[in-house]
Scaffold this motif. Structure first.
Motif, short mmCIF file in Angstrom:
data_model
loop_
_atom_site.label_atom_id
_atom_site.label_comp_id
_atom_site.label_asym_id
_atom_site.label_seq_id
_atom_site.Cartn_x
_atom_site.Cartn_y
_atom_site.Cartn_z
N ALA A 8 0.85 -1.19 0.00
CA ALA A 8 0.00 0.00 0.00
C ALA A 8 0.88 1.23 0.00
O ALA A 8 2.08 1.16 0.25
N GLU A 9 0.28 2.35 -0.33
CA GLU A 9 1.00 3.62 -0.18
C GLU A 9 -0.01 4.70 0.17
O GLU A 9 -1.22 4.54 -0.03
N TRP A 10 0.52 5.78 0.73
CA TRP A 10 -0.30 6.94 1.02
C TRP A 10 0.51 8.17 0.63
O TRP A 10 1.68 8.27 0.95
N ASN A 11 -0.15 9.07 -0.08
CA ASN A 11 0.51 10.31 -0.50
C ASN A 11 -0.37 11.50 -0.13
O ASN A 11 -1.55 11.51 -0.44
N GLY A 12 0.24 12.48 0.51
CA GLY A 12 -0.49 13.69 0.87
C GLY A 12 -1.02 13.65 2.30
O GLY A 12 -0.73 12.71 3.04
N THR A 13 -1.78 14.65 2.64
CA THR A 13 -2.30 14.75 4.00
C THR A 13 -3.42 13.73 4.23
O THR A 13 -3.90 13.10 3.29
N GLY A 19 -4.62 7.01 -0.98
CA GLY A 19 -3.82 5.81 -0.87
C GLY A 19 -4.17 4.80 -1.95
O GLY A 19 -5.14 4.96 -2.71
N LYS A 20 -3.33 3.78 -2.03
CA LYS A 20 -3.58 2.66 -2.95
C LYS A 20 -3.24 1.38 -2.22
O LYS A 20 -2.27 1.34 -1.46
N VAL A 21 -4.01 0.34 -2.45
CA VAL A 21 -3.65 -0.99 -1.95
C VAL A 21 -3.55 -1.93 -3.16
O VAL A 21 -4.27 -1.76 -4.14
N ARG A 22 -2.62 -2.87 -3.04
CA ARG A 22 -2.42 -3.85 -4.12
C ARG A 22 -2.24 -5.24 -3.53
O ARG A 22 -1.46 -5.42 -2.59
N LEU A 23 -2.94 -6.19 -4.10
CA LEU A 23 -2.74 -7.59 -3.69
C LEU A 23 -1.48 -8.14 -4.35
O LEU A 23 -1.21 -7.83 -5.53
N GLY A 24 -0.75 -8.96 -3.62
CA GLY A 24 0.46 -9.57 -4.17
C GLY A 24 0.21 -10.41 -5.41
O GLY A 24 1.08 -10.52 -6.28
N SER A 25 -0.97 -10.99 -5.52
CA SER A 25 -1.30 -11.78 -6.72
C SER A 25 -1.42 -10.91 -7.95
O SER A 25 -1.45 -11.41 -9.08
N GLY A 26 -1.53 -9.60 -7.76
CA GLY A 26 -1.71 -8.68 -8.89
C GLY A 26 -3.15 -8.58 -9.36
O GLY A 26 -3.45 -7.86 -10.31
N LEU A 27 -4.06 -9.29 -8.69
CA LEU A 27 -5.45 -9.33 -9.18
C LEU A 27 -6.25 -8.08 -8.86
O LEU A 27 -7.29 -7.85 -9.46
N PHE A 28 -5.78 -7.30 -7.90
CA PHE A 28 -6.56 -6.12 -7.51
C PHE A 28 -5.65 -5.00 -7.04
O PHE A 28 -4.71 -5.22 -6.28
N GLU A 29 -5.95 -3.81 -7.55
CA GLU A 29 -5.35 -2.59 -7.02
C GLU A 29 -6.48 -1.60 -6.87
O GLU A 29 -7.28 -1.41 -7.79
N GLY A 30 -6.59 -1.00 -5.69
CA GLY A 30 -7.71 -0.09 -5.46
C GLY A 30 -7.28 1.16 -4.73
O GLY A 30 -6.35 1.12 -3.91
#
Lengths: 147, 147
Positions: A8-13, A19-30
């Motif tokens: 995951a990552e978070w940018n800004g206040t 933010g973004k989250v990503r599954l290790g399988s690559g099947l989902f990024e949201g």
């Protein structure tokens, strides 16, 4: 044994950032944000991901246990309702309602309820969530072709 | 406060059957099976969903805490590595490694480490996972334009 990843990552206040989250399988990024987590803006949030983890694990574990007991299920359906709140300790997952429907022909409801309650203690994800009260409501269905 | 949902189903036997998980937001539906959970077949699994929940929550919480302390981060990146194993109590999430990189200009590493460790105690999802040992490795980066 398997090691699974997600990032995951978070940018800004907090309020304006995202933010973004990503599954290790690559099947989902949201994408998620303060508004998708605390409000109703479209997007994902950590709580529904937690709910999916529990719902998936419990469905598989209940099925496996019924099969092991010689009472295989035709299907198991689960829904996790994850409640997010705040108390003196800050924001927390206050409780989870786990609603389960299983279609099993050759079992009495009492035995089914005992097994369903026990799976809450053996399912790896509900074990990991031991700090959160999980209320189980399990309903036994019969297939329409059964007597 | 928000209630978030996710659901799942399982059809068929443990080894031959398959499951589906769905996020309440509708943003993701993924298939899983014994082989995608215990082996390397393509698909999702409850452990990576749990990891995504923790990675997302921690990234947001660390960001918010740094901002509150007057030391805002330019970015926070997290990876959750979820280890799934078996002991005398059966299958379980044995531990999670949480690897964090934050880009913050105006902070010393000691203070950053203290905050990062404290956020493990305040992040709602790591609180929910109190039963699982979570090892935090936090690294402080500086933006290239800083002195």
């Amino acid at each position: 044994m398997p090691e699974r990843k997600a990032n995951a990552e978070w940018n800004g206040t907090l309020k304006e950032g995202s933010g973004k989250v990503r599954l290790g399988s690559g099947l989902f990024e949201g994408a998620f944000s303060f508004a998708t987590r605390m409000g109703d803006e479209p997007g994902t949030n950590p709580e529904e991901l937690l709910g999916a983890s529990l719902a998936g694990c419990y469905a598989m574990a209940l099925n496996a246990t019924l099969e092991k007991e010689g009472k295989p299920a035709k299907s198991v359906k689960t829904e996790a309702q994850v409640y997010f709140g705040k108390d003196d300790s800050g924001f927390k997952v206050s409780h989870i309602d786990l609603v389960v429907q299983a279609e099993v022909d050759a079992i009495e409801d009492e035995e089914f309820q005992t097994i369903a309650e026990n799976v809450k203690k053996t399912c790896p994800i509900s074990k990991a969530l031991a700090a959160v009260p999980i209320k189980l409501t399990a309903t036994l269905g019969r297939s329409k072709t059964a007597s």
